[in-house]
Design a protein around this motif. Structure first.
Motif, PDB file in Angstrom:
ATOM      1  N   ALA A 144       4.775  -1.555 -23.619  1.00 52.73           N
ATOM      2  CA  ALA A 144       3.367  -1.519 -24.014  1.00 52.73           C
ATOM      3  C   ALA A 144       2.578  -0.584 -23.102  1.00 52.73           C
ATOM      4  O   ALA A 144       1.696   0.154 -23.563  1.00 52.73           O
ATOM      5  N   SER A 145       2.878  -0.613 -21.806  1.00 54.90           N
ATOM      6  CA  SER A 145       2.183   0.264 -20.862  1.00 54.90           C
ATOM      7  C   SER A 145       2.446   1.727 -21.183  1.00 54.90           C
ATOM      8  O   SER A 145       1.521   2.561 -21.184  1.00 54.90           O
ATOM      9  N   ARG A 146       3.698   2.065 -21.444  1.00 54.91           N
ATOM     10  CA  ARG A 146       4.020   3.448 -21.832  1.00 54.91           C
ATOM     11  C   ARG A 146       3.286   3.850 -23.103  1.00 54.91           C
ATOM     12  O   ARG A 146       2.774   4.966 -23.228  1.00 54.91           O
ATOM     13  N   LYS A 147       3.240   2.922 -24.060  1.00 57.07           N
ATOM     14  CA  LYS A 147       2.625   3.216 -25.349  1.00 57.07           C
ATOM     15  C   LYS A 147       1.143   3.499 -25.190  1.00 57.07           C
ATOM     16  O   LYS A 147       0.601   4.416 -25.836  1.00 57.07           O
ATOM     17  N   ILE A 148       0.462   2.750 -24.347  1.00 59.28           N
ATOM     18  CA  ILE A 148      -0.971   2.970 -24.137  1.00 59.28           C
ATOM     19  C   ILE A 148      -1.211   4.368 -23.568  1.00 59.28           C
ATOM     20  O   ILE A 148      -2.089   5.107 -24.044  1.00 59.28           O
ATOM     21  N   ALA A 149      -0.421   4.743 -22.565  1.00 57.58           N
ATOM     22  CA  ALA A 149      -0.580   6.086 -21.991  1.00 57.58           C
ATOM     23  C   ALA A 149      -0.258   7.165 -23.012  1.00 57.58           C
ATOM     24  O   ALA A 149      -0.942   8.202 -23.084  1.00 57.58           O
ATOM     25  N   GLU A 150       0.762   6.923 -23.817  1.00 61.79           N
ATOM     26  CA  GLU A 150       1.141   7.890 -24.857  1.00 61.79           C
ATOM     27  C   GLU A 150       0.026   8.035 -25.893  1.00 61.79           C
ATOM     28  O   GLU A 150      -0.316   9.159 -26.305  1.00 61.79           O
ATOM     29  N   LEU A 151      -0.570   6.907 -26.317  1.00 60.69           N
ATOM     30  CA  LEU A 151      -1.641   6.958 -27.318  1.00 60.69           C
ATOM     31  C   LEU A 151      -2.892   7.626 -26.765  1.00 60.69           C
ATOM     32  O   LEU A 151      -3.631   8.272 -27.512  1.00 60.69           O
ATOM     33  N   ALA A 152      -3.130   7.469 -25.465  1.00 62.06           N
ATOM     34  CA  ALA A 152      -4.301   8.118 -24.863  1.00 62.06           C
ATOM     35  C   ALA A 152      -4.158   9.633 -24.914  1.00 62.06           C
ATOM     36  O   ALA A 152      -5.132  10.355 -25.160  1.00 62.06           O
ATOM     37  N   GLY A 153      -2.971  10.128 -24.672  1.00 64.99           N
ATOM     38  CA  GLY A 153      -2.718  11.562 -24.777  1.00 64.99           C
ATOM     39  C   GLY A 153      -3.573  12.405 -23.858  1.00 64.99           C
ATOM     40  O   GLY A 153      -4.064  13.459 -24.246  1.00 64.99           O
ATOM     41  N   HIS A 154      -3.725  11.949 -22.613  1.00 65.50           N
ATOM     42  CA  HIS A 154      -4.547  12.692 -21.652  1.00 65.50           C
ATOM     43  C   HIS A 154      -3.803  12.743 -20.324  1.00 65.50           C
ATOM     44  O   HIS A 154      -3.217  11.742 -19.900  1.00 65.50           O
ATOM     45  N   PRO A 155      -3.828  13.893 -19.641  1.00 68.80           N
ATOM     46  CA  PRO A 155      -3.043  14.022 -18.404  1.00 68.80           C
ATOM     47  C   PRO A 155      -3.496  13.097 -17.277  1.00 68.80           C
ATOM     48  O   PRO A 155      -2.714  12.835 -16.358  1.00 68.80           O
ATOM     49  N   ARG A 156      -4.720  12.621 -17.326  1.00 73.36           N
ATOM     50  CA  ARG A 156      -5.180  11.718 -16.268  1.00 73.36           C
ATOM     51  C   ARG A 156      -4.940  10.249 -16.608  1.00 73.36           C
ATOM     52  O   ARG A 156      -5.379   9.364 -15.877  1.00 73.36           O
ATOM     53  N   VAL A 157      -4.247   9.974 -17.706  1.00 76.31           N
ATOM     54  CA  VAL A 157      -3.876   8.605 -18.060  1.00 76.31           C
ATOM     55  C   VAL A 157      -2.372   8.454 -17.842  1.00 76.31           C
ATOM     56  O   VAL A 157      -1.573   9.126 -18.487  1.00 76.31           O
ATOM     57  N   VAL A 158      -1.987   7.580 -16.934  1.00 76.50           N
ATOM     58  CA  VAL A 158      -0.582   7.413 -16.590  1.00 76.50           C
ATOM     59  C   VAL A 158      -0.206   5.932 -16.612  1.00 76.50           C
ATOM     60  O   VAL A 158      -1.058   5.049 -16.532  1.00 76.50           O
ATOM     61  N   SER A 159       1.076   5.688 -16.713  1.00 79.52           N
ATOM     62  CA  SER A 159       1.606   4.327 -16.759  1.00 79.52           C
ATOM     63  C   SER A 159       2.506   4.070 -15.556  1.00 79.52           C
ATOM     64  O   SER A 159       3.211   4.971 -15.090  1.00 79.52           O
ATOM     65  N   GLU A 213       0.826  -1.205   0.000  1.00 80.04           N
ATOM     66  CA  GLU A 213       0.000   0.000   0.000  1.00 80.04           C
ATOM     67  C   GLU A 213       0.863   1.257   0.000  1.00 80.04           C
ATOM     68  O   GLU A 213       0.535   2.249  -0.654  1.00 80.04           O
ATOM     69  N   ALA A 214       1.971   1.219   0.725  1.00 84.02           N
ATOM     70  CA  ALA A 214       2.879   2.373   0.730  1.00 84.02           C
ATOM     71  C   ALA A 214       3.475   2.600  -0.653  1.00 84.02           C
ATOM     72  O   ALA A 214       3.626   3.754  -1.099  1.00 84.02           O
ATOM     73  N   ALA A 215       3.804   1.509  -1.358  1.00 84.79           N
ATOM     74  CA  ALA A 215       4.339   1.641  -2.718  1.00 84.79           C
ATOM     75  C   ALA A 215       3.301   2.245  -3.657  1.00 84.79           C
ATOM     76  O   ALA A 215       3.629   3.075  -4.516  1.00 84.79           O
ATOM     77  N   ALA A 216       2.045   1.859  -3.489  1.00 84.76           N
ATOM     78  CA  ALA A 216       0.983   2.422  -4.319  1.00 84.76           C
ATOM     79  C   ALA A 216       0.755   3.897  -4.000  1.00 84.76           C
ATOM     80  O   ALA A 216       0.525   4.715  -4.907  1.00 84.76           O
ATOM     81  N   ASP A 217       0.826   4.246  -2.720  1.00 87.46           N
ATOM     82  CA  ASP A 217       0.694   5.658  -2.330  1.00 87.46           C
ATOM     83  C   ASP A 217       1.795   6.495  -2.978  1.00 87.46           C
ATOM     84  O   ASP A 217       1.540   7.589  -3.497  1.00 87.46           O
ATOM     85  N   GLU A 218       3.009   5.990  -2.937  1.00 85.31           N
ATOM     86  CA  GLU A 218       4.143   6.719  -3.505  1.00 85.31           C
ATOM     87  C   GLU A 218       4.000   6.859  -5.016  1.00 85.31           C
ATOM     88  O   GLU A 218       4.284   7.911  -5.588  1.00 85.31           O
ATOM     89  N   ALA A 219       3.537   5.780  -5.686  1.00 81.78           N
ATOM     90  CA  ALA A 219       3.336   5.849  -7.133  1.00 81.78           C
ATOM     91  C   ALA A 219       2.254   6.866  -7.479  1.00 81.78           C
ATOM     92  O   ALA A 219       2.385   7.614  -8.463  1.00 81.78           O
ATOM     93  N   CYS A 220       1.195   6.913  -6.692  1.00 77.22           N
ATOM     94  CA  CYS A 220       0.132   7.898  -6.941  1.00 77.22           C
ATOM     95  C   CYS A 220       0.676   9.327  -6.810  1.00 77.22           C
ATOM     96  O   CYS A 220       0.356  10.196  -7.631  1.00 77.22           O
ATOM     97  N   ARG A 221       1.502   9.550  -5.793  1.00 83.86           N
ATOM     98  CA  ARG A 221       2.095  10.890  -5.630  1.00 83.86           C
ATOM     99  C   ARG A 221       3.011  11.226  -6.804  1.00 83.86           C
ATOM    100  O   ARG A 221       2.958  12.333  -7.346  1.00 83.86           O
ATOM    101  N   ALA A 222       3.822  10.273  -7.195  1.00 85.74           N
ATOM    102  CA  ALA A 222       4.778  10.517  -8.275  1.00 85.74           C
ATOM    103  C   ALA A 222       4.087  10.784  -9.603  1.00 85.74           C
ATOM    104  O   ALA A 222       4.563  11.590 -10.417  1.00 85.74           O
ATOM    105  N   LEU A 223       2.957  10.132  -9.829  1.00 91.25           N
ATOM    106  CA  LEU A 223       2.264  10.236 -11.109  1.00 91.25           C
ATOM    107  C   LEU A 223       1.116  11.245 -11.081  1.00 91.25           C
ATOM    108  O   LEU A 223       0.470  11.469 -12.109  1.00 91.25           O
TER     109      LEU A 223
END
Length: 364
Positions: free
Chosen positions: A228-243, A164-174
């Protein structure tokens, strides 16, 4: 009593074995339970309290202590009363036999019957062909063979404080906010590329989810799926879509994101089973694989597929080269299913056909 459980080698199958683990713990509360499983799969069970000991076993692992000879030596170091063999492999029965386990319980398949003391034939039709059987029930049948009661087919997982701490940190970072809800996307899987949905389709879906529904979209991945994960976020092209591709990855991180998500959209792979075990609504995209084998009995699960004459073929790579079962699955259909699930409609509606809820799905 000292019981060894040889666990499945795949992540999803291990999740589907959790009703067995729970039943053994309850059925033998004073026993020592040892899990024998692959080191890359072990984190799936972190946070659960069924096992007293874990023995890593990977027949082709880089570390000698994970190979058969070392595992046999370790198991022989203590008196082991019973081994429950969930994998169908000859090797698992051979290792249990070499380890001197007194009672060895498993399916009589792949010429290993003589290595077992308690054998169960797999379900077959009159012609001898294997019948589709949900893996959860397939595993639980072994417990009936030894007289161990179960409390049903409910899948179960836990997360740890570190997850859960790792997920919290990822949410902050992204910059991910859960205020409007989080939708997780997952593509790929260990089975092979035939299960994957096109990155472009996921990109369209991700953008619509963020733009039209206002949710945060997190694209999950394993180490081999970062690009592939990066590519999906890149193709979405929206600030609320992150990888998650550039975050420190772990199975625990994926579990924590699935646990806190409002919805998971996934192919038929491990995280789909995380959703069932953690109670997260899920839209699963099926192509080459059959739901009859991997039914999770999740009440908030919807399956979508595009029927093709050649499927489901159960092949890791499309033998015809066109991959129509997945490429022709339209993003609009998936978005509509996701929208309705997010709106609280637990189950499929006629406009989503062909397809159905998990408990009534039929191949097209």
């Amino acid at each position: 009593m000292n019981i060894v459980v040889f666990c499945p080698s795949l992540i999803g199958d291990t999740v589907m074995a959790t009703p067995v683990f729970r039943a053994l713990r309850r059925g033998y509360p004073q026993a020592k339970l040892t899990a024998v499983l692959r080191p890359n799969v072990a984190p799936v069970l972190d946070g659960a309290e069924w096992f007293d000991e874990t023995v890593f076993f990977h027949p082709h692992g880089k570390l000698r202590e994970h190979r058969a000879t070392a595992v046999v030596k370790r198991l022989r170091s203590e008196r082991r009363d019973m081994a429950v063999l969930l994998p169908n492999s000859f090797r698992s029965a051979w290792v249990a036999w070499l380890s001197g386990v007194k009672r060895r319980v498993g399916y009589d398949r792949y010429a290993r019957g003589l290595l077992l003391t308690d054998r169960l034939p797999p379900p077959r039709d009159a012609a001898g062909k294997l019948l589709p059987c949900p893996i959860v029930e397939y595993y639980l049948a072994l417990l009936r063979l030894i007289g161990c009661p179960s409390d049903g087919v409910r899948l179960e997982l836990a997360t740890t404080a570190a997850d859960e701490a790792a997920a919290d940190e990822a949410c902050r970072a992204l910059g991910v906010s859960a205020e409007q809800g989080i939708v997780c996307l997952n593509n790929g899987g260990a089975f092979g590329p035939a299960k994957s949905w096109p990155n472009a389709s996921y990109g369209i879906l991700a953008r619509r989810l963020a733009e039209e529904l206002g949710v945060s979209v997190v694209v999950l991945c394993g180490p081999s799926e970062r690009e592939a994960s990066r590519k999906i976020a890149e193709l979405a092209g929206h600030p609320r879509v992150v990888s998650l591709a550039d975050q420190p990855l772990s199975l625990g991180l994926s579990k924590a994101f699935v646990r806190r998500a409002s919805l998971l959209v996934t192919t038929d792979s491990g995280p789909r089973h995380f959703a069932a075990a953690l109670g997260t609504p899920v839209v699963s995209l099926f192509g080459p694989t059959r739901i009859e084998w991997t039914r999770t009995n999740h009440p908030h699960a919807v399956h979508i597929y595009h029927p093709v004459p050649c499927g489901p073929c159960q092949r890791p790579v499309c033998p015809l080269g066109h991959h129509d079962c997945m490429t022709r699955l339209a993003p609009d259909r998936v978005f509509e299913a996701a929208r309705r699930m997010l709106a609280g409609r637990r189950g499929i509606v006629p406009s989503l056909q062909p397809g159905a809820r998990e408990n009534s799905w039929r191949p097209g």
